[in-house]
Enzyme design. Structure first.
Site, short mmCIF file in Angstrom:
data_model
loop_
_atom_site.label_atom_id
_atom_site.label_comp_id
_atom_site.label_asym_id
_atom_site.label_seq_id
_atom_site.Cartn_x
_atom_site.Cartn_y
_atom_site.Cartn_z
CD GLU A 1 6.27 115.53 5.37
OE1 GLU A 1 6.96 116.42 5.94
OE2 GLU A 1 6.76 114.53 4.83
CB CYS B 1 10.85 115.78 6.65
SG CYS B 1 9.58 114.50 6.69
#
Length: 450
Positions: free
Chosen positions: A227, A261
């Site tokens: 990720e 993010c």
């Protein structure tokens, strides 16, 4: 020594003696021994302990939240919310793991054939500083419920939080050694991945870190889930509820001081509403309270280090030299960076094409939806996108045109235990959370009987 430094005060607050290579190997071997018994436990036994972990998190949320704020500068209210979210994911998998991993009968020409989900063994998690607890728990809760053991290599700057996570599982009654924090620097990761006991790796972090870890895992034929970064677009169409789109849009960019993010990093506005929306948006940004992360009503704290703030400053300054215009903010003071809105953006500017990890948003306008989708997709990242519109049927139809891991309509992109989370392109591969996440680190085994 490994140190945690309070980015708001500049004071060193925790120090840790790194483990030797021999000590790391011993801890991994211990985890493997514990795993051999743990994999034989029932889901009911695991669920009881995972619910205990949720109770520990809720009981100690203020204590652990304070450490998060001290180590990486997150406003205290958001730190406590992070701990509460970790309790949620523990409860979610305690309640649902047995159903998610139940054997599935498949009709074939066999007398009986089915798919079973079995644990892999000891897993390595390499985790970042921006959500010190949540990033770990969204891996650990499903991983342990699936019957695996885990070792953690956390960011060196949040090592006290990492130790606290281990304490959560131990206080909850999990076998000692099932989840272990490794007090090490990044230089020890390669040897851990090469260790035959480690069966798979998960990493949340930067694109370079993900590329490195995935490459090392691939050499040893070990699975990796990544990720990585994101450069999410936040798209507002002229039929959107502007008040809601403004409120959500500000939170989507500036929560956790922009260090996420999945934050909205590119604000795309349809020409007809751009001026009105931006006026309302900037007014909200100016109202955000900056200050000491440990003060309850602080919304904008500091970045996790002065270096990160300098990196962000460089991206902004280079974009301004290329013609960008700062509408509000833009100034840095040590690790603090003002909430910033930048317009007059071209797609070659750093604030458009790079991930800005801090409280800066780049604003562009578009004529129609086709152009908005084109701008949104013009990124090497593909983690998520937000689309604000009152035409829900249209939104459903265009969702497949976005090259993203997630499309959120009239909401900010967020992680939710009930939904799979992950990206495409340079945002990584594999999925966390939901039924998909818990299966990532299982042996999906076919059993055929004739």
């Amino acid at each position: 020594m490994i140190h945690s430094t309070n980015p708001y005060t500049g004071e060193k607050i925790y120090s840790f003696q790194p483990l030797t290579a021999e000590e790391v190997s011993e801890k991994i071997a211990h985890s493997n021994e514990v795993f051999k018994d743990w994999k034989q436990t029932t889901f009911q036994e695991r669920a009881k302990l995972m619910m205990n972990a949720a109770d520990v998190l809720e009981k100690r949320k203020k204590e652990y939240g304070k450490v998060i704020s001290e180590e990486m500068g997150k406003p205290i209210g958001q730190s406590i919310s992070e701990i509460e979210k970790c309790a949620w994911v523990c409860k979610f998998y305690a309640k649902n793991a047995a159903n998610f991993l139940a054997s599935e009968e498949i009709k074939t020409d066999a007398e009986e054939s089915f798919v079973s989900y079995e644990p892999l063994g000891v897993l390595l998690a390499v985790m970042p500083w921006n959500f010190p607890f949540w990033q770990v728990f969204r891996f650990a809760a499903p991983g342990l419920m699936a019957g695996n053991a885990a070792v953690l290599k956390h960011a060196s700057s949040v090592m006290q939080s990492a130790n606290n996570i281990q304490k959560v599982f131990e206080e909850a009654g999990f076998p000692k050694g099932l989840f272990q924090n490794l007090v090490i620097g990044s230089d020890k990761v390669e040897a851990i991945i090469e260790n035959e006991i480690i069966k798979a790796v998960t990493l949340t972090g930067s694109e370079p870190a993900g590329s490195s870890v995935a490459g090392l895992a691939a050499k040893k034929i070990k699975k990796a889930v990544l990720e990585l970064g994101g450069n999410n677009a936040f798209i507002v169409l002229d039929d959107a509820d502007l008040e809601k789109a403004v409120e959500v849009g500000v939170n989507a960019r500036y929560q956790n001081t922009g260090q996420s993010c999945i934050a909205a990093k590119r604000l795309l506005l349809q020409e007809g509403i751009a001026e009105e929306y931006l006026e309302k948006y900037i007014d909200k940004v100016k109202q955000l309270k900056s200050g000491d992360p440990l003060v309850s009503d602080t919304y904008i704290g500091v970045l996790a280090s002065e270096k990160l703030a300098k990196d962000l400053e460089k991206q902004v300054n280079e974009s301004v030299k290329m013609g960008a215009k700062i509408l509000v903010g833009g100034k840095r003071d040590k690790a603090y960076f003002e909430p910033t809105v930048i317009t007059n953006i071209s797609e070659e500017m750093p604030v458009f094409k790079e991930e800005t990890f801090g409280p800066v948003i780049a604003v562009q306008t578009f004529k129609d939806l086709d152009e908005a989708i084109e701008i949104s997709n013009n990124s090497k990242f593909g983690l998520g996108v937000s689309l604000f519109t009152e035409d829900i049927e249209m939104a459903k139809k265009v969702a497949p045109r976005f090259n993203e891991g997630a499309v959120f309509v009239n909401e900010m992109v967020k992680s939710d235990p009930r939904l799979p989370f992950g990206g495409v392109k340079s945002s990584g591969f594999g999925r966390e959370l939901s039924s998909f996440g818990i299966k990532e680190f299982t042996n999906i085994k076919t059993v055929y009987i004739k």
